[in-house]
Structures are given as C-alpha cells and as structure tokens.
Design an enzyme around this catalytic site. Structure first.
Site, PDB file in Angstrom:
ATOM      1  N   TRP A 384      49.517  34.088  42.904  1.00 46.97           N
ATOM      2  CA  TRP A 384      48.390  33.387  42.299  1.00 46.97           C
ATOM      3  C   TRP A 384      48.368  31.902  42.660  1.00 46.97           C
ATOM      4  O   TRP A 384      47.310  31.266  42.582  1.00 46.97           O
ATOM      5  CB  TRP A 384      48.427  33.552  40.780  1.00 46.97           C
ATOM      6  CG  TRP A 384      48.046  34.942  40.362  1.00 46.97           C
ATOM      7  CD1 TRP A 384      48.873  35.894  39.823  1.00 46.97           C
ATOM      8  CD2 TRP A 384      46.755  35.541  40.454  1.00 46.97           C
ATOM      9  NE1 TRP A 384      48.167  37.053  39.575  1.00 46.97           N
ATOM     10  CE2 TRP A 384      46.865  36.866  39.952  1.00 46.97           C
ATOM     11  CE3 TRP A 384      45.514  35.104  40.903  1.00 46.97           C
ATOM     12  CZ2 TRP A 384      45.784  37.740  39.895  1.00 46.97           C
ATOM     13  CZ3 TRP A 384      44.443  35.978  40.856  1.00 46.97           C
ATOM     14  CH2 TRP A 384      44.579  37.273  40.352  1.00 46.97           C
ATOM     15  N   ASN A 388      44.510  31.406  46.603  1.00 45.23           N
ATOM     16  CA  ASN A 388      43.272  30.649  46.418  1.00 45.23           C
ATOM     17  C   ASN A 388      43.648  29.200  46.134  1.00 45.23           C
ATOM     18  O   ASN A 388      43.741  28.774  44.985  1.00 45.23           O
ATOM     19  CB  ASN A 388      42.465  31.248  45.264  1.00 45.23           C
ATOM     20  CG  ASN A 388      41.073  30.664  45.153  1.00 45.23           C
ATOM     21  OD1 ASN A 388      40.801  29.576  45.672  1.00 45.23           O
ATOM     22  ND2 ASN A 388      40.184  31.370  44.480  1.00 45.23           N
ATOM     23  N   PRO A 390      42.048  26.180  46.603  1.00 41.83           N
ATOM     24  CA  PRO A 390      41.135  25.288  45.867  1.00 41.83           C
ATOM     25  C   PRO A 390      41.221  25.461  44.353  1.00 41.83           C
ATOM     26  O   PRO A 390      41.268  24.474  43.613  1.00 41.83           O
ATOM     27  CB  PRO A 390      39.754  25.677  46.411  1.00 41.83           C
ATOM     28  CG  PRO A 390      40.021  26.177  47.793  1.00 41.83           C
ATOM     29  CD  PRO A 390      41.323  26.892  47.691  1.00 41.83           C
ATOM     30  N   VAL A 391      41.255  26.710  43.869  1.00 39.81           N
ATOM     31  CA  VAL A 391      41.363  26.940  42.429  1.00 39.81           C
ATOM     32  C   VAL A 391      42.736  26.518  41.915  1.00 39.81           C
ATOM     33  O   VAL A 391      42.856  25.928  40.831  1.00 39.81           O
ATOM     34  CB  VAL A 391      41.084  28.420  42.107  1.00 39.81           C
ATOM     35  CG1 VAL A 391      41.412  28.729  40.651  1.00 39.81           C
ATOM     36  CG2 VAL A 391      39.627  28.759  42.392  1.00 39.81           C
ATOM     37  N   HIS A 425      37.028  35.423  34.990  1.00 41.49           N
ATOM     38  CA  HIS A 425      36.900  36.741  35.623  1.00 41.49           C
ATOM     39  C   HIS A 425      35.975  37.643  34.795  1.00 41.49           C
ATOM     40  O   HIS A 425      35.099  38.322  35.352  1.00 41.49           O
ATOM     41  CB  HIS A 425      38.275  37.399  35.772  1.00 41.49           C
ATOM     42  CG  HIS A 425      39.019  36.969  36.995  1.00 41.49           C
ATOM     43  ND1 HIS A 425      39.665  35.759  37.098  1.00 41.49           N
ATOM     44  CD2 HIS A 425      39.226  37.601  38.185  1.00 41.49           C
ATOM     45  CE1 HIS A 425      40.232  35.651  38.291  1.00 41.49           C
ATOM     46  NE2 HIS A 425      39.984  36.752  38.971  1.00 41.49           N
ATOM     47  N   TYR A 487      27.575  53.184  34.234  1.00 38.75           N
ATOM     48  CA  TYR A 487      26.773  54.404  34.333  1.00 38.75           C
ATOM     49  C   TYR A 487      26.499  54.996  32.958  1.00 38.75           C
ATOM     50  O   TYR A 487      25.413  55.502  32.684  1.00 38.75           O
ATOM     51  CB  TYR A 487      27.501  55.434  35.209  1.00 38.75           C
ATOM     52  CG  TYR A 487      27.129  55.340  36.674  1.00 38.75           C
ATOM     53  CD1 TYR A 487      26.091  56.105  37.194  1.00 38.75           C
ATOM     54  CD2 TYR A 487      27.817  54.486  37.521  1.00 38.75           C
ATOM     55  CE1 TYR A 487      25.746  56.016  38.532  1.00 38.75           C
ATOM     56  CE2 TYR A 487      27.484  54.384  38.855  1.00 38.75           C
ATOM     57  CZ  TYR A 487      26.443  55.152  39.368  1.00 38.75           C
ATOM     58  OH  TYR A 487      26.102  55.048  40.692  1.00 38.75           O
TER      59      TYR A 487
END
Length: 501
Positions: A384, A388, A390-391, A425, A487
């Site tokens: 983690w 990523n 930038p995050v 998220h 669904y």
C-alpha cells in the site's frame, strides 16, 4: 719396523676420511653448493634434471588425479545455500504455461459464447441519452470549487479575512466537493454508474488537491509571519533554485496565487501542492505518442476482455450466489480471479504508467515516480505504500505526519489512514451503484489484521505470495458481492440466467 698397534688407527682414520670426503663431495654436487658445480652449465643441467624430475613426476600425477576427480564441495542449485541466482528459464516457463492456459480458456470462451465484444455498447455505459451528458456537466461545475479556493487564498494573503474565517470557508468548500456530486449522482437517474464513478473520482482527486493547496499556503503564511521559523522544501516553500526546473522561474508566496498556477496544479499528476514543481526541459514527442498509443490500445483491450471474459462469468455466478451453493460459488470465484486480476494489471499499467506519464510529459512535470516495486512486496503495508505513490505521499504529508505531531501512536495513525482509504473506496463504488453494502469498506479495513498477520508470521517469498494471493482472490470477492447486490436491487427479473457449464 712399525708396530701393528700404530698402523691400525692410522689406516682406519684414512679410510674414514676417504669415505667422508667422497660422500660430502657427492652431496655438495647434488645440492649445487660448490662454486665450480654451480658455474658449470653441464653440471647445472644435470642437477636440474636429477632434482626436478621427482617434482615434475609428482605434479603430473596430481594433475592426472585432478582430471579424474569428479566431486567437489558444492550445494544444489535450488538450495537456499546456493549462490545460483539465474532463474530466467523458470520464469519463461511460467509465462509460457500462463499463456497456454489462458489461450485455452479464451478459446473455450469463444466456442461457448461466440464474439461478445461490441464497442458501440460501451457508449451506453457512459450515456443513456446521446444528447445529455450529465457526468461531463458535473465535472465542469467543479471549477466553481477551484475558484472558491483560489479566491479564499488571495483574501487570506492580503489579510482581508482571518485564518478562522478562511478555515470555515475551506470546511464548507471541501465538504461541498464531496457532498454535491454524491447528491447529484443519487438524485439524477440519467447518470450511469460508470459516468458517475468517473465524475466522483475526479471530485475525490480535486478534494485531495484542494486540501493540499490549503495546507501549503498556510505553511507559507506562517513562514512569512514568523521568519525565524525555517520551513524546508518538503513544506513546499521556495528556498533554492531547483536543479530540475531549468529556465522555469521560481515563484514565491503570494506570487503563486494565480489562475495559471492553480490550474497547472489541478491538471498535474500529483496530489501534493508545491509552489515550484520540478520541470523537464522539453516535451519529448516520441515519448508522448508512445504513451498515447498505449492508452488507446490498453483501453480497447480492457473493454474487450471485460465484455468477452468477465461479463459471462459474472452472469453465470448469479444463480449460485442466490442459492448459496458454496461449491459452485468457489468455482465461479476462481474462474473470475484470473480475468479480474489480468484486467487490474492492465489498468495499473494504463493509468499509472501510460496516462500519468502522458500528462506529465505534456505539462513538463518532472517527478515521474508514480509507483515503486510493489510487485516485490513482502508485507501488505509495503504494497500500500508503493503501488500508488501520489496517494501515499498525500497521506503521509497531510494526514499521517500531522497525526504523529499531535501525539497519536503509530498504530492509530496507520488505522486512521486505512479508515480514510476505506471511506473513499466505498464512496467511489456505492454512490455510483446507488446502494450501500460496505463491501469495499470492510475489504480495506480487513487489510489491517491481514497486514499484522503477514508481517508477524510470514517472511520473504511467503510474504510476497500472501500479498499476491490477497490481490488475486480479494478483489473478485468484492466484485461478485457488488454485482450480485446490484442485480438483486435493479434487475430482479433478469436473475434467471441459464448457466453454460
């Protein structure tokens, strides 16, 4: 006459002397100690042959023995104690086996379902009405929040409003950045789930950028007001000429509060604001067009694999999920794991390498570290922190370190970062689908105990395998949960799907 007693000792002495002299002469000649023997070439040659012959014979015997010897002290190549490191052939074998197995699956898919790829159908994922573009209009409205932030910073720099008033404006503005698009997506039926997800993704990025913009300008005001306090470049206030900026002029606060500077930061591939970003010298057109070609090709590949491979498996998984048939649910999950993971890898390369490098090259943005070697992760935490960048930089700079400075512990800080990540998220999934099931939130929060377990009990290759397994299996579980609930909520009549076994 001579007495016998006198004769014997004399004769014995002479005989001993003669023998001794003969032996000593022989020894001297063999050792080459005498000057006469050493100076004579023939004698030297003779001595060399006689003295070195046994040594040469021993060496020859040793050489023959070494040639006949077939054993030595060594480890097996696959042993951990071996110094052997070249496993390229095994890697190539894995790639060949992966290609062959997926080729079989792809051929089986074509024989069972036919060609399902339909580029025209992709348009319907973004637009219900070709004359109505609600998601695009929602993105255009985001400029209002950008201008409010810039206007607030200018008033703060001039001292026309207090810090408390500026903080209240920012709280209202940042809250609206997250709340306004959520209300529009939930209340406006014309926004499709894919269009809503893209719009909310842009607003989430804007929220993180404006938060960083607020913090950095506040740091610069504090530096201006208290000159004795020195803030380094890590806090983004200009100090020395950047080695990467070339001829780009350095900006000082409040000279950075301009529309050009603001929109450069909005479009730059970073979430952390600085007054002076590192800049490349020029735009490399060849590099730019290669990234553009990759973006186009990989986007088509993502759409094709989703339509041809993912959708049939997801549809055939609805009935086992309804009936709670765990054996068939597990089989569908494993069938979905491979295409889902392949699509995730393609997305990662397309977004973090092709797209972000394209934007960075176009803007001459110099810092291209958008990811690190997350594929070598031996712990969940390392993954983690590196997949990523930038995050990760934003969380470290504007969230984790401020918590540490306020006295929070390391565990509390990490838990808070995971909680914030879980919130976003869930925000990016539940709102576009217009349902709240918290699968993404729980999946992210489950990373905390998983990270503790992997770091505590697994090391090296076992830890790396655990990270890969969490990526390959974890994502399809969340996908199946959300698709099934979607669904059930929106298409109850379409759940009678015939399964092609």
């Amino acid at each position: 006459m001579i007495d016998k007693d006198d004769f014997r000792p004399i004769t014995r002495n002479r005989r001993r002397a003669t023998i001794t002299n003969a032996k000593s002469e022989t020894v001297k000649l063999r050792n080459g100690a005498t000057a006469a023997a050493a100076s004579d070439p023939k004698t030297r040659e003779y001595l060399t042959k006689n003295l070195l012959a046994p040594l040469n014979e021993d060496k020859r015997k040793c050489g023959l023995y070494d040639k006949m010897s077939c054993h030595k002290l060594q480890e097996s190549m696959l042993s951990s104690a071996s110094s052997f490191k070249n496993y390229r052939g095994i890697l190539n074998w894995c790639v060949v086996m992966l290609v062959l197995s997926n080729a079989r699956l792809f051929l089986e898919n074509l024989l069972r379902y036919g060609i399902l790829v339909d580029p025209i159908q992709v348009v319907s994922l973004f637009l219900k009405d070709p004359y109505s573009w609600p998601a695009a209009c929602l993105v255009i409205v985001s400029n209002v929040f950008i201008l409010v932030a810039l206007y607030t910073e200018r008033k703060l720099a001039m001292g026309l409003i207090s810090e408390k008033a500026g903080l209240l404006i920012y709280i209202f503005n940042l809250t609206a950045v997250l709340y306004f698009p959520m209300v529009v997506v939930l209340k406006l039926p014309s926004i499709t789930p894919v269009g809503g997800a893209l719009a909310l993704g842009i607003y989430t990025i804007l929220f993180l950028k404006l938060y960083s913009y607020k913090d950095v300008n506040r740091w610069c005001r504090e530096r201006t007001q208290a000159k004795a306090r020195s803030l380094f470049r890590s806090l983004s206030c200009p100090s020395t000429q950047s080695a990467f900026s070339g001829m780009h002029l350095q900006v000082s606060y409040p000279g950075n509060l301009s529309l050009r500077d603001m929109y450069y930061f909005v479009f730059a591939p970073t979430l952390c604001y600085e007054l002076n970003f590192p800049r490349s010298e020029s735009i490399r057109m060849g590099f730019l067009f290669r990234r553009l070609f990759e973006m186009f090709l990989l986007t088509q590949l993502l759409v094709g694999l989703t339509q041809q491979w993912m959708v049939p498996i997801i549809r055939s998984s609805m009935k086992p999920l309804q009936e709670m048939d765990y054996s068939r649910m597990t089989e569908r999950l494993l069938r979905l794991a491979v295409p889902n993971h392949l699509l995730w890898l393609i997305f990662f390369y397309s977004f973090f390498h092709s797209s972000m490098n394209f934007v960075a090259e176009l803007l001459r943005f110099g810092d291209r570290e958008f990811y690190r070697d997350w594929w070598n992760s031996e712990t969940i935490t390392y993954f983690w922190q590196n997949w990523n960048i930038p995050v990760h930089k934003w969380c470290l700079r504007h969230f984790y370190k401020p918590l540490m400075r306020r006295g929070a512990g390391k565990l509390l800080g990490q838990s808070a970062v995971f909680f914030a990540s879980a919130f976003f998220h869930e925000y990016l999934v539940s709102v576009p689908l217009r349902m709240f099931r918290l699968w993404a939130f729980m999946g992210m929060m489950a990373q905390l105990p998983l990270a503790w377990f992997v770091a505590r009990f697994l090391r090296g290759n076992y830890g790396n395998a655990a990270v890969w397994l969490s990526l390959i299996i974890g994502q399809p579980i969340a996908v199946l949960m959300y698709v099934h609930d979607y669904y059930v909520t929106h298409n109850q009549d379409d759940l009678t799907v015939t399964e092609a076994l």
